[in-house]
Write an enzyme that holds these catalytic residues in place. Sequence first.
Site, PDB file in Angstrom:
ATOM      1  N   ARG A  40     -29.779 -23.503  -9.408  1.00 16.37           N
ATOM      2  CA  ARG A  40     -29.443 -22.077  -9.558  1.00 16.37           C
ATOM      3  C   ARG A  40     -30.177 -21.237  -8.514  1.00 16.37           C
ATOM      4  O   ARG A  40     -31.379 -21.376  -8.319  1.00 16.37           O
ATOM      5  CB  ARG A  40     -29.812 -21.588 -10.967  1.00 16.37           C
ATOM      6  CG  ARG A  40     -28.749 -21.885 -11.998  1.00 16.37           C
ATOM      7  CD  ARG A  40     -29.183 -21.430 -13.373  1.00 16.37           C
ATOM      8  NE  ARG A  40     -30.296 -22.240 -13.870  1.00 16.37           N
ATOM      9  CZ  ARG A  40     -30.790 -22.053 -15.104  1.00 16.37           C
ATOM     10  NH1 ARG A  40     -30.309 -21.111 -15.889  1.00 16.37           N
ATOM     11  NH2 ARG A  40     -31.775 -22.812 -15.529  1.00 16.37           N
TER      12      ARG A  40
ATOM     13  N   LYS B 151     -24.291 -30.510 -24.468  1.00 18.75           N
ATOM     14  CA  LYS B 151     -25.734 -30.623 -24.727  1.00 18.75           C
ATOM     15  C   LYS B 151     -25.964 -31.318 -26.073  1.00 18.75           C
ATOM     16  O   LYS B 151     -26.776 -32.231 -26.185  1.00 18.75           O
ATOM     17  CB  LYS B 151     -26.377 -29.241 -24.750  1.00 18.75           C
ATOM     18  CG  LYS B 151     -26.650 -28.621 -23.377  1.00 18.75           C
ATOM     19  CD  LYS B 151     -27.627 -27.453 -23.511  1.00 18.75           C
ATOM     20  CE  LYS B 151     -28.027 -26.889 -22.145  1.00 18.75           C
ATOM     21  NZ  LYS B 151     -26.948 -26.115 -21.524  1.00 18.75           N
TER      22      LYS B 151
ATOM     23  N   THR C 196     -30.533 -15.141 -19.618  1.00 21.84           N
ATOM     24  CA  THR C 196     -30.335 -13.706 -19.262  1.00 21.84           C
ATOM     25  C   THR C 196     -30.184 -13.650 -17.742  1.00 21.84           C
ATOM     26  O   THR C 196     -31.133 -13.337 -17.016  1.00 21.84           O
ATOM     27  CB  THR C 196     -31.556 -12.864 -19.683  1.00 21.84           C
ATOM     28  OG1 THR C 196     -32.738 -13.592 -19.332  1.00 21.84           O
ATOM     29  CG2 THR C 196     -31.537 -12.577 -21.164  1.00 21.84           C
TER      30      THR C 196
ATOM     31  N   ASP D   7     -26.859 -24.835 -30.432  1.00 15.73           N
ATOM     32  CA  ASP D   7     -26.357 -24.571 -29.088  1.00 15.73           C
ATOM     33  C   ASP D   7     -24.837 -24.597 -29.139  1.00 15.73           C
ATOM     34  O   ASP D   7     -24.243 -25.407 -29.854  1.00 15.73           O
ATOM     35  CB  ASP D   7     -26.880 -25.620 -28.081  1.00 15.73           C
ATOM     36  CG  ASP D   7     -26.868 -25.076 -26.651  1.00 15.73           C
ATOM     37  OD1 ASP D   7     -27.937 -24.949 -26.045  1.00 15.73           O
ATOM     38  OD2 ASP D   7     -25.745 -24.766 -26.162  1.00 15.73           O
TER      39      ASP D   7
ATOM     40  N   VAL E 102     -35.839 -23.821 -21.833  1.00 10.15           N
ATOM     41  CA  VAL E 102     -36.848 -23.128 -22.645  1.00 10.15           C
ATOM     42  C   VAL E 102     -36.811 -23.655 -24.072  1.00 10.15           C
ATOM     43  O   VAL E 102     -37.823 -24.080 -24.638  1.00 10.15           O
ATOM     44  CB  VAL E 102     -36.599 -21.593 -22.656  1.00 10.15           C
ATOM     45  CG1 VAL E 102     -37.558 -20.901 -23.623  1.00 10.15           C
ATOM     46  CG2 VAL E 102     -36.757 -21.025 -21.253  1.00 10.15           C
TER      47      VAL E 102
ATOM     48  N   SER F 216     -36.125 -13.756 -21.046  1.00  9.52           N
ATOM     49  CA  SER F 216     -36.659 -12.691 -20.177  1.00  9.52           C
ATOM     50  C   SER F 216     -35.639 -11.571 -20.114  1.00  9.52           C
ATOM     51  O   SER F 216     -34.462 -11.832 -19.840  1.00  9.52           O
ATOM     52  CB  SER F 216     -36.876 -13.240 -18.763  1.00  9.52           C
ATOM     53  OG  SER F 216     -37.719 -14.365 -18.833  1.00  9.52           O
TER      54      SER F 216
ATOM     55  N   CYS G 134     -35.777 -17.574 -12.628  1.00 14.42           N
ATOM     56  CA  CYS G 134     -36.807 -16.609 -13.047  1.00 14.42           C
ATOM     57  C   CYS G 134     -37.127 -15.633 -11.935  1.00 14.42           C
ATOM     58  O   CYS G 134     -36.865 -14.445 -12.020  1.00 14.42           O
ATOM     59  CB  CYS G 134     -38.106 -17.328 -13.409  1.00 14.42           C
ATOM     60  SG  CYS G 134     -37.966 -18.613 -14.578  1.00 14.42           S
TER      61      CYS G 134
HETATM   62  N1  SAJ Z   1     -41.712 -20.378  -3.864  1.00  8.26           N
HETATM   63  C1  SAJ Z   1     -42.110 -20.143  -2.548  1.00  8.26           C
HETATM   64  N2  SAJ Z   1     -43.438 -19.977  -2.280  1.00  8.26           N
HETATM   65  C2  SAJ Z   1     -44.382 -20.022  -3.267  1.00  8.26           C
HETATM   66  C3  SAJ Z   1     -43.961 -20.272  -4.592  1.00  8.26           C
HETATM   67  C4  SAJ Z   1     -42.626 -20.446  -4.874  1.00  8.26           C
HETATM   68  O1  SAJ Z   1     -41.283 -20.083  -1.646  1.00  8.26           O
HETATM   69  O2  SAJ Z   1     -45.566 -19.862  -2.960  1.00  8.26           O
HETATM   70  C5  SAJ Z   1     -40.281 -20.489  -4.163  1.00  8.26           C
HETATM   71  C6  SAJ Z   1     -39.891 -21.802  -4.764  1.00  8.26           C
HETATM   72  O3  SAJ Z   1     -39.528 -22.728  -3.760  1.00  8.26           O
HETATM   73  C7  SAJ Z   1     -38.674 -21.422  -5.608  1.00  8.26           C
HETATM   74  C8  SAJ Z   1     -38.996 -20.011  -6.060  1.00  8.26           C
HETATM   75  O4  SAJ Z   1     -39.981 -19.516  -5.140  1.00  8.26           O
HETATM   76  O5  SAJ Z   1     -37.501 -21.407  -4.828  1.00  8.26           O
HETATM   77  C9  SAJ Z   1     -39.545 -19.943  -7.477  1.00  8.26           C
HETATM   78  O6  SAJ Z   1     -40.570 -20.880  -7.537  1.00  8.26           O
HETATM   79  P1  SAJ Z   1     -41.637 -20.906  -8.769  1.00  8.26           P
HETATM   80  O7  SAJ Z   1     -42.734 -21.829  -8.349  1.00  8.26           O
HETATM   81  O8  SAJ Z   1     -42.007 -19.547  -9.147  1.00  8.26           O
HETATM   82  O9  SAJ Z   1     -40.839 -21.663  -9.895  1.00  8.26           O
HETATM   83  P2  SAJ Z   1     -40.053 -21.118 -11.133  1.00  8.26           P
HETATM   84  O10 SAJ Z   1     -38.912 -20.266 -10.748  1.00  8.26           O
HETATM   85  O11 SAJ Z   1     -39.787 -22.292 -11.984  1.00  8.26           O
HETATM   86  O12 SAJ Z   1     -41.125 -20.170 -11.792  1.00  8.26           O
HETATM   87  C10 SAJ Z   1     -41.797 -20.588 -12.937  1.00  8.26           C
HETATM   88  C11 SAJ Z   1     -42.035 -19.290 -13.626  1.00  8.26           C
HETATM   89  N3  SAJ Z   1     -42.308 -19.549 -14.989  1.00  8.26           N
HETATM   90  C12 SAJ Z   1     -41.719 -18.720 -15.876  1.00  8.26           C
HETATM   91  O13 SAJ Z   1     -41.003 -17.791 -15.553  1.00  8.26           O
HETATM   92  C13 SAJ Z   1     -41.997 -19.031 -17.263  1.00  8.26           C
HETATM   93  C14 SAJ Z   1     -43.203 -18.527 -13.016  1.00  8.26           C
HETATM   94  O14 SAJ Z   1     -43.611 -17.500 -13.923  1.00  8.26           O
HETATM   95  C15 SAJ Z   1     -44.374 -19.417 -12.749  1.00  8.26           C
HETATM   96  O15 SAJ Z   1     -45.390 -18.637 -12.106  1.00  8.26           O
HETATM   97  C16 SAJ Z   1     -43.916 -20.514 -11.846  1.00  8.26           C
HETATM   98  O16 SAJ Z   1     -42.971 -21.300 -12.578  1.00  8.26           O
HETATM   99  C17 SAJ Z   1     -45.088 -21.365 -11.409  1.00  8.26           C
HETATM  100  O17 SAJ Z   1     -46.233 -20.886 -11.501  1.00  8.26           O
HETATM  101  O18 SAJ Z   1     -44.834 -22.452 -10.896  1.00  8.26           O
END
Ligand code: SAJ
Length: 418
Positions: free
Chosen positions: A327, A35, A84, A30, A11, A119, A259
């Site tokens: 993670r 890093k 967090t 940091d 972030v 968050s 997240c």
């Molecule tokens: N996943 C699924 N099916 C889906 C979408 C995701 O199984 O349809 C899984 C992914 O494989 C992963 C987990 O869910 O294991 C999370 O995936 P994610 O696409 O939500 O990726 P993140 O965790 O990087 O979420 C970020 C988040 N951004 C922030 O928190 C600022 C989330 O709010 C966003 O919506 C997301 O990216 C995004 O849109 O890609």
Amino acid sequence: WTIGIVGLGYVGLPLAQLFLEQGHTVYGIDTDQTKLSRLEQGTSYLADFSDQVIKELFQNGTFAVSSSYALLENVDAIILCVPTPLDTSGEPDLQYVRKALQSTLPHLQKGQLLVLESSTYPGTTEEEIAPQVKEKGWNIGQDIHVAYSPERINPGQSTYKLASIPKVVGGETPSCTKRAKGVYASVFDEVVEVSSSKVAEVSKLVENAQRLINISFMNEVAMLCDSLHVNIWEVIDACSTKPFGFTPYTPGPGVGGHCIPVDPLYLNWKANQQGMDLSLIQAAKSVNARMPRFVIEKVKAHLGVPLEQSNLLMLGVTYKKNVNDIRESPALQIFEHLLDVGANVSYHDPYVPSLTIDSSDYESRTITKEMLENQHGVLILTDHSCLPYQMILDHSALIVDTRNVLKGYENKNNVVLL
Ligand code: SAJ
């Protein structure tokens, strides 16, 4: 502006880059010496940042990184971007926020803006941060400004440039909101003011909780479709023809990352403090927790040999494609379980050179035709764009594709989908 960013992870570093690109000065703080030295050497630790991009951050002499919080005395705004996570009992763990705040407070100056981006549960800014700032004898909204602004960074994708993602800001007072808007408006295309830090905190958690619940529903539908011998991916394609009202979330081996599996639990923790329970979040969590075993049952059902006598290759161990973050990755649970049952498991992930599972070290294996032909089963758990899918398809006896990444390929008689 001169901006102090505390926490130079996935972030803080993109945020620093944004301010630097717009000509501002940034002091990055940091506590992780690794890093700091990697930044100064120009070697990246984030998949989204190349070494070259890291070097470019320093080219104008407007970026300094340090472990000393004293640098914060010279900035207009301090933005806390520290982790967090959940603690071992699954409760919110604010130790990093508290440590960062404790280290910042002695250097806080009258007239500065202090923003939390991590968050966190609703009320953190109002109940944890504001009181400690007030103790300095200042009036919040006059002598000092305090606000909350959730990060919306989405690692691993470049579709939406960070500056183009609307930035929500909520202050402890209207003047705090205005002050925060003034700082963020200099780098974000759109800044969305809300009436309090609590509204901003809740909005972030709700965004991600909705995503968790929707993904978990598709995971549950995937298990139903399996028993109905219906192709869930075909179902999703059919649903997606609806021009409005359907969002094509996809099933997967589980839900990982820092997240989506975490933020909703912060929301439910706060609900529990209010004597309530967000049952859909709990239900979503338990459905997603069943997916690793569901995948293993799929492998078992199609293997030519018993699981404990099989050679299995896992393709992709990160929580989602094109990132180097493991993670909460469901692939790790699948890896551990397969080892427990005695399968001969190895992995390939170009983003993860080595991995420690159950205190044993594993190296990412190089993919060759011979090694693929030596596997009883290949599990595609993370659909990295750079994997050699044609070779995998041509030289694997059985492929369990949990991401339907082989959708566009021909003759997939050796492919099993979720
Ligand atoms: N996943 C699924 N099916 C889906 C979408 C995701 O199984 O349809 C899984 C992914 O494989 C992963 C987990 O869910 O294991 C999370 O995936 P994610 O696409 O939500 O990726 P993140 O965790 O990087 O979420 C970020 C988040 N951004 C922030 O928190 C600022 C989330 O709010 C966003 O919506 C997301 O990216 C995004 O849109 O890609």
